[in-house]
Enzyme design. Structure first.
Site, short mmCIF file in Angstrom:
data_model
loop_
_atom_site.label_atom_id
_atom_site.label_comp_id
_atom_site.label_asym_id
_atom_site.label_seq_id
_atom_site.Cartn_x
_atom_site.Cartn_y
_atom_site.Cartn_z
N ILE A 94 -4.31 1.81 5.66
CA ILE A 94 -3.83 3.11 5.20
C ILE A 94 -2.71 3.61 6.12
O ILE A 94 -1.95 4.50 5.76
CB ILE A 94 -5.01 4.12 5.12
CG1 ILE A 94 -4.73 5.18 4.05
CG2 ILE A 94 -5.28 4.78 6.46
CD1 ILE A 94 -5.93 6.04 3.71
N PHE A 119 -8.77 -2.15 3.42
CA PHE A 119 -9.38 -1.81 4.73
C PHE A 119 -8.72 -0.51 5.18
O PHE A 119 -7.50 -0.35 5.01
CB PHE A 119 -9.11 -2.90 5.77
CG PHE A 119 -9.96 -4.13 5.61
CD1 PHE A 119 -11.08 -4.34 6.41
CD2 PHE A 119 -9.63 -5.10 4.67
CE1 PHE A 119 -11.85 -5.48 6.27
CE2 PHE A 119 -10.40 -6.25 4.52
CZ PHE A 119 -11.51 -6.44 5.32
N ASP A 176 -7.74 0.42 7.88
CA ASP A 176 -6.64 0.16 8.80
C ASP A 176 -5.30 0.09 8.06
O ASP A 176 -4.25 0.43 8.60
CB ASP A 176 -6.87 -1.15 9.54
CG ASP A 176 -8.31 -1.26 10.04
OD1 ASP A 176 -8.51 -1.18 11.24
OD2 ASP A 176 -9.23 -1.40 9.21
N GLU A 220 0.82 -1.22 0.00
CA GLU A 220 0.00 0.00 0.00
C GLU A 220 0.85 1.26 0.00
O GLU A 220 0.55 2.24 -0.68
CB GLU A 220 -0.93 0.03 1.22
CG GLU A 220 -2.04 -1.02 1.22
CD GLU A 220 -1.62 -2.34 1.84
OE1 GLU A 220 -0.42 -2.49 2.19
OE2 GLU A 220 -2.48 -3.23 1.98
N HIS A 251 -9.04 -4.36 11.44
CA HIS A 251 -9.84 -4.33 10.21
C HIS A 251 -11.15 -3.57 10.42
O HIS A 251 -12.10 -3.79 9.69
CB HIS A 251 -10.18 -5.75 9.74
CG HIS A 251 -9.04 -6.48 9.07
ND1 HIS A 251 -7.95 -6.90 9.76
CD2 HIS A 251 -8.85 -6.87 7.79
CE1 HIS A 251 -7.12 -7.53 8.93
NE2 HIS A 251 -7.65 -7.53 7.72
#
Lengths: 325, 328
Positions: A87, A83, A85, A60, A129
């Site tokens: 990020i 999700f 989370d 990511e 999550h």
């Protein structure tokens, strides 16, 4: 107008915008053949090919920054962070790069990147999550943050986000993905920064966004029987947020409750409450009520005991209606 | 040999190209020396990182780039931007934080960018520019065929996850990107032996499936490999990593006393003078004369002095304009 699910509205928005503009493309984990973890991009690979529906490695941090670089060079990427989370591993890209590249380079670049991310609890997905982290990003100059609460807004806000030349974070609550609602076909744009008064009432203003809009409406239905009229405002966008609509309502009801699923402390509700306290204190007839999750990670078990909802909103609104200084 | 097995011929630079590289190196040298001086005199606030001793890399690599190719650079990025052709006056005005600088005085030295020359910005985050420049290459492949992106960074950045992640994507998607690692042996205040087990960043690149080559701080050697790498990238054969073993003459930033480094090591680093070597080579090959070298030097000194004057007399940003353009 067709009645479709929220997640389908998201896919429709992406498909229509990709059709409209060849520079729009989608990047993310499992967005290709699998159609996305929640099905948002189902069918897009078949329609647009792997050049425009790009399955990324699980990285990511770098595909987010890659999108920033690609946007600076003329593309309009949509990035799916599976999700919200996840990020957290993109914080350099989100905060130091994407949010600042326009400003720190003296307005030389446009950064039309949309970051779509499912957030929130309700699926027993546990502490990593289920988070609602929108306030972090609303705190960063250079980013816009929207939280569509309905299928129609999921489409309209996402289409506006894709056409926006600024980076926009679109926070989709996972518990809303299956929700059905009427969605205008074709061109349907919801401007970023305009709230929606989704229920009028004369006694207490409830300012909220995302999933909690529906909880606030449930609380409003309950309190109606008690003779308390709630005015429910769906902010839709928390950065920028529609101060005028909130202030107009508070000037009418003189009582305010802010509500979100994110932990109460330092949530976007705190900003709304502070702004009202700062600029509209004279209009308030009672202390501002705040609803949010307790200050702890989202538990796997007993999630329903953790999540704030209609009960807490009704309680806070009742208190605001009856309270005074 | 290229990935397709065809030998990519790299023509040796002609006289004009040699002189152009020499002039670029000379300009970078004089700019950095001057910046050290004016910074130390307190004319510029903040931090300043100079690339003295590393002038060969930007000059040799940028010799293969055109204005619409992209580069991403680092906190030690003056040389890269200058080699890419930015305007010296606007560059200097930005470093002085002036309103007419490239970035309206918002970037200073550490985040300098120029969209007109494809300079995607220096970056205050070590390794932060690697995925961004990889994204520029993605855009080249998608929308601007024939263009390339060159990503400059140091060996310190190769320990960031973003390095491996970016190279992996570039290799997967055969992106037209050339990674240029200036390995000067120092990650800020930490020597390579303390943060890497492998001798070459090239080894890390190969692990990600990116072809790589290591060269010394020799402008012609860099020019040759960079030319091959950039030609491959342009023709769609994918990424390449060029690692240059060079030396950082000064501290991490201007004013760094380098107590961690030792006088001998500094003296040894400063004995690696890529510009002086190149000058001798050019004089030896009769491409340059000592007289011409002196003239060029004078010319660069004057241009730099003029740019400093331009910056000094340029207006400061107005407080009322600070937030202008934050959102479109």
């Amino acid at each position: 107008m067709a009645e479709i699910r929220y997640i389908l509205a998201v896919g429709q928005a992406m498909g229509e915008e990709m059709e409209r503009d060849p520079d729009v493309l989608l990047l993310g984990e499992d967005v290709g053949a699998p159609g996305g973890s929640f099905g948002a991009s189902r069918g897009l690979l078949e329609r647009f090919g792997s050049r425009r529906v790009v399955d990324t490695p699980i990285c990511e941090a770098s595909f987010l920054s890659l999108a920033a670089g690609a946007a600076a060079c003329g593309l309009r990427p949509i990035v799916e962070i599976m999700f919200m989370d996840f990020i957290t591993v993109c914080m350099d890209g989100m905060v130091n790069q994407l949010a600042k590249m326009r400003y720190m380079f003296g307005n030389q670049y446009k950064l039309p990147v949309v970051v779509r991310t499912p957030a929130g609890g309700g699926l027993n997905a546990g502490p990593q999550h289920s988070q609602c982290l929108e306030a972090w990003f609303a705190h960063v100059p250079g980013l816009k943050v929207v939280m569509p609460a309905t299928p129609a807004d999921a489409k309209g806000l996402l289409k506006s986000a894709i056409r926006d030349d600024n980076p926009v974070l679109v926070v989709e609550h996972k518990a809303l993905h299956a929700m059905k609602g009427e969605v205008p076909e074709g061109e349907h744009l919801v401007p970023i920064g305009e709230a929606r008064v989704c229920r009028q009432g004369g006694d207490v203003t409830v300012v909220t966004a995302g999933r909690m809009v529906h909880e606030a409406l449930a609380a409003a239905a309950e309190l109606e029987a008690e003779g308390i009229g709630l005015e429910v405002i769906d902010l839709r966008s928390i950065q920028p947020w529609d101060k005028q609509t909130v202030f107009d309502s508070v000037a009418k009801t003189h009582r305010l409750v802010v509500a979100h699923e994110a932990v109460k402390a330092f949530g976007f509700g705190a900003e709304v409450a502070a702004a009202v306290g700062e600029e509209l204190m004279d209009e308030l007839d009672a202390p501002i009520g705040r609803v949010g999750a307790p200050f702890m990670p989202v538990p796997f078990s007993l999630e329903q005991a953790y999540l704030p909802g209609a009960v807490q909103i009704a309680q806070a609104a009742r208190q605001a209606a009856q309270g005074g200084f | 040999m290229s990935a397709r097995g065809q030998k990519v011929q790299q023509a040796r630079p002609n006289k004009n190209q040699l002189l152009a590289m020499y002039e670029t190196m000379l300009l970078i040298r004089r700019v950095e020396e001057t910046l050290m001086e004016v910074f130390s005199a307190g004319e510029i606030p903040g931090f300043l990182h100079v690339c003295l001793g590393q002038e060969a890399v930007p000059a040799a690599v940028a010799a293969h780039l055109s204005q619409d190719d992209y580069i991403g650079t680092t906190h030690r990025g003056h040389g890269h931007a200058l080699a890419k052709g930015v305007d010296l006056n606007l560059f200097m005005a930005e470093i002085y934080g002036r309103a007419n600088g490239y970035c309206l005085g918002r970037s200073g030295s550490m985040h300098l960018a120029d969209a007109g020359h494809g300079v995607l910005g220096a970056n205050g985050i070590v390794g932060g520019g690697i995925p961004i420049t990889t994204g520029a290459a993605f855009a080249c492949a998608y929308k601007h065929p024939g263009r390339v992106a060159v990503c400059f960074f140091g060996e310190g950045a190769s320990s960031q996850g973003a390095f491996y992640e970016s190279l992996n994507m570039a290799a997967l998607w055969k992106l037209p990107v050339v990674y240029v690692c200036e390995n000067n042996g120092w990650a800020e205040f930490t020597p390579q032996s303390v943060h890497m087990t492998v001798a070459d960043v090239a080894q890390r690149a190969r692990a990600a499936g990116v072809e790589a080559e290591v060269v010394s701080n020799d402008v012609l050697a860099i020019h040759q490999v960079a030319g091959r790498a950039i030609a491959r990238a342009r023709s769609g054969e994918g990424p390449f990593l060029l690692e240059v073993k060079c030396n950082r003459w000064h501290g991490h930033f201007v004013g760094d006393a380098q107590k961690y480094r030792g006088k001998e090591a500094v003296a040894q680093a400063m004995s690696d003078d890529c510009l002086a070597r190149f000058e001798q080579e050019l004089i030896g090959a009769k491409v340059l004369t000592a007289k011409k070298a002196k003239e060029l030097d004078q010319e660069k000194r004057e241009a730099v002095a003029q740019a400093v004057e331009f910056a000094r007399s340029s207006p400061m940003p107005q407080p009322g304009d600070l937030a202008e353009g934050l959102y479109l």
